[in-house]
Design a protein around this motif. Structure first.
Motif, short mmCIF file in Angstrom:
data_model
loop_
_atom_site.label_atom_id
_atom_site.label_comp_id
_atom_site.label_asym_id
_atom_site.label_seq_id
_atom_site.Cartn_x
_atom_site.Cartn_y
_atom_site.Cartn_z
N CYS A 44 -17.64 -3.87 3.33
CA CYS A 44 -16.85 -2.75 2.75
C CYS A 44 -17.76 -1.83 1.94
O CYS A 44 -17.70 -0.61 2.08
N ASP A 75 -7.76 5.67 -2.35
CA ASP A 75 -8.53 6.16 -3.50
C ASP A 75 -8.45 7.69 -3.57
O ASP A 75 -8.42 8.27 -4.67
N MET A 109 -7.90 3.30 -7.49
CA MET A 109 -7.63 2.08 -6.72
C MET A 109 -8.53 0.91 -7.10
O MET A 109 -9.72 1.07 -7.35
N PHE A 140 -9.11 -3.22 -5.55
CA PHE A 140 -8.84 -4.09 -4.41
C PHE A 140 -9.01 -5.54 -4.86
O PHE A 140 -10.11 -5.96 -5.20
N TRP A 183 -18.42 2.05 2.48
CA TRP A 183 -18.05 3.07 1.48
C TRP A 183 -19.23 3.98 1.13
O TRP A 183 -19.03 5.10 0.71
N TYR A 200 -5.40 -7.83 -0.52
CA TYR A 200 -5.45 -8.22 0.89
C TYR A 200 -6.35 -9.44 1.02
O TYR A 200 -7.22 -9.70 0.17
N PRO A 209 -13.90 1.60 -4.46
CA PRO A 209 -12.85 1.20 -5.40
C PRO A 209 -13.27 -0.05 -6.18
O PRO A 209 -14.13 -0.80 -5.73
N SER A 268 0.82 -1.23 0.00
CA SER A 268 0.00 0.00 0.00
C SER A 268 0.85 1.27 0.00
O SER A 268 0.57 2.18 -0.80
N THR A 306 -9.84 -2.30 6.34
CA THR A 306 -9.51 -2.36 4.91
C THR A 306 -10.29 -1.30 4.12
O THR A 306 -9.74 -0.63 3.24
N LEU A 366 -8.52 1.67 1.99
CA LEU A 366 -8.72 1.81 0.54
C LEU A 366 -9.38 3.14 0.20
O LEU A 366 -9.11 3.72 -0.85
N ASN A 367 -10.22 3.64 1.09
CA ASN A 367 -10.79 4.97 0.88
C ASN A 367 -9.66 6.01 0.84
O ASN A 367 -9.61 6.86 -0.05
#
Ligand SMILES: Cc1cc2nc3c(=O)[nH]c(=O)nc-3n(C[C@H](O)[C@H](O)[C@H](O)COP(=O)(O)O)c2cc1C
Length: 446
Positions: free
Chosen positions: A166, A121, A128, A130, A170, A103, A219, A84, A113, A117-118
């Motif tokens: 997730c 991004d 991004m 994943f 998000w 991951y 993402p 990352s 996670t 990832l946010n």
């Protein structure tokens, strides 16, 4: 209009297959070095690639002879970093290309996670992806409190719930929730920020995610399940799917099975591409490319191939008798909860259910698989483009190819793909000449 072929570079591996000893290798003084990764990213963007992909497994292989020694000695599946922060650096020297980070849903927590990832991004301006995996290698499990691999199908149940959580996180903050009104002092509208109150089999997550929604909101989710349960999970979670290049009828079958699973999920199969993992060597002449492909096999010790095969299948191949039944070996691999569709599964398809094989034959095939030789197409740009077009057409013209370029391999392998193959695909109307989207999601859709 002809459908565009998407291309990705897989630079997951460092010097797993002894390629690092070849002239022009990136490794040696350059690895680990952020400059090398930045150069790879710039080069891939010059070639209009969709994605740089970084796979992951976290444990040093220890199934072969029950020891890490040969893996350590020959550099098999190690060293590997958490990529990352490296992606963050690569994204700062590029503007369009996407980044795929891996991951494991078995080891990670979805709240952590999704938040990570946010952030990524945001930093990459919406580039991004994943790659969510269940992890099928025993060496990884030893670092996370397990003695054995959990049940293969249970791992996929957890993966599906992981991504559902997730995605709920998000979207737990609306894109227009933040007002930053200096006059009133209001930062965000509480009506646009929600708990998710998830209570599932594996996770209990209250939410909301404590961040500003990122450019892509969610993402891109990639998944590479190849077994029936893995394919069902890919259909449930993935925006885009990874597949392993194999005999063309098997690739066509995988595409058909994914389409059936997507329809069962109420999704449109036309919208979900498969990026087929492949190795490519392009030369100015066919002879030059073939000679380079042959040299990939040189000097790779049987132990290194054994480490790689044992790591991926969860079975210690050093124990193999002089002659054995492939079906029996496959049953042991499946009983150990590794993937049923790995190297031995493919050999079974090739030789048939009742095949017996000698140890020597097995390791000859194993060496081809471990070095990437069996996945490598070699030729001039026109010859390689012909083969890619054939596979692309036969598998439904959705997605494209993910080209594995070990950083241990000569640097010219990547440069020749950009300088010879990309223009050839462009001439054929099969490849983009410019990025037109703002985010990875937009670029994949055009
Ligand atoms: C292109 C590609 C990339 C993959 N990357 C990873 C990875 O980075 N880490 C990992 O643990 N597994 C990785 N896998 C393995 C898959 O997640 C999956 O376990 C495998 O395809 C077997 O399918 P199954 O899990 O349905 O049995 C990858 C597979 C493919 C085809």
């Amino acid at each position: 209009m002809k459908k565009r072929i998407q291309l990705a570079f897989d630079i997951s591996w460092t010097h797993v297959e002894s390629h690092w000893r070849m002239p022009g290798s990136w490794v040696d003084q350059h690895h680990p070095n952020i400059g090398m990764f930045e150069e790879a990213a710039r080069t891939a963007e010059r070639g209009g690639f969709d994605l740089i992909f970084l796979g992951d497994s976290t444990g040093i292989p220890d199934t072969w002879k029950g020891s890490i020694d040969d893996a350590v000695r020959y550099g098999v599946a190690w060293p590997r970093f958490d990529m990352s922060p490296w992606i963050t650096a690569m994204s700062r020297v590029t503007s369009h290309i996407g980044y795929g980070l891996t991951y494991s849903s078995t080891f990670m927590h979805p709240f952590y996670t999704a938040r990570l990832l946010n952030s990524m991004d945001h930093i990459t301006n919406g580039r991004m992806a994943f790659n969510v995996v269940t992890s099928q290698r025993r060496a990884d499990y030893g670092n996370y409190g397990y003695d054995e691999l959990p049940d293969h199908n249970d791992r996929y149940d957890r993966l599906e719930e992981f991504i559902d959580v997730c995605r709920a996180l998000w979207t737990s903050v609306d894109p227009d929730a933040f007002v930053w009104d200096k006059k009133t002092g209001i930062v965000a509208d509480p009506a646009k920020v929600r708990h998710i109150n998830h209570k599932g089999k594996y996770f209990k997550v209250k939410g909301p995610l404590s961040v500003v929604p990122s450019p892509q909101i969610s993402p891109i989710v990639l998944q590479a399940g190849g077994s029936p349960r893995g394919t069902k999970a890919a259909a449930h979670v993935a925006d885009h799917v990874f597949g392993l290049t194999k005999a063309l009828p098997l690739m066509v079958k995988q595409r058909e099975e994914l389409d059936v699973a997507l329809v069962a999920e109420g999704k449109d199969p036309e919208k979900v591409g498969i990026l087929w993992s492949i190795r490519i060597i392009v030369g100015e002449t066919e002879a030059e490319a073939i000679a380079l492909r042959e040299s990939l096999m040189e000097g790779v010790p049987e132990e290194a191939a054994g480490v790689w095969l044992s790591h991926n299948s969860g079975y210690d191949m050093s124990q193999l008798p002089p002659r054995f039944s492939l079906r029996e070996l496959q049953e042991r691999i499946v009983a150990a909860n590794a993937s049923p569709v790995g190297f031995v599964g493919l050999l079974l398809k090739k030789y048939g259910e009742h095949a017996e094989i000698t140890r020597e034959e097995f390791f000859r095939h194993g060496l081809h698989a471990a070095t990437g030789y069996s996945l490598t197409i070699a030729g001039t740009a026109a010859q390689v483009a012909d083969q890619l077009e054939e596979m692309f057409e036969a598998t439904g013209r959705r997605g494209g190819f993910m080209i594995s370029v070990s950083q241990g391999a000569p640097r010219a392998i990547m440069l020749n793909i950009i300088d010879y193959l990309v223009p050839e695909l462009q001439r054929r109307g099969r490849y983009r000449t410019a990025y037109t989207g703002r985010t990875l999601r937009e670029n994949l859709a055009t």
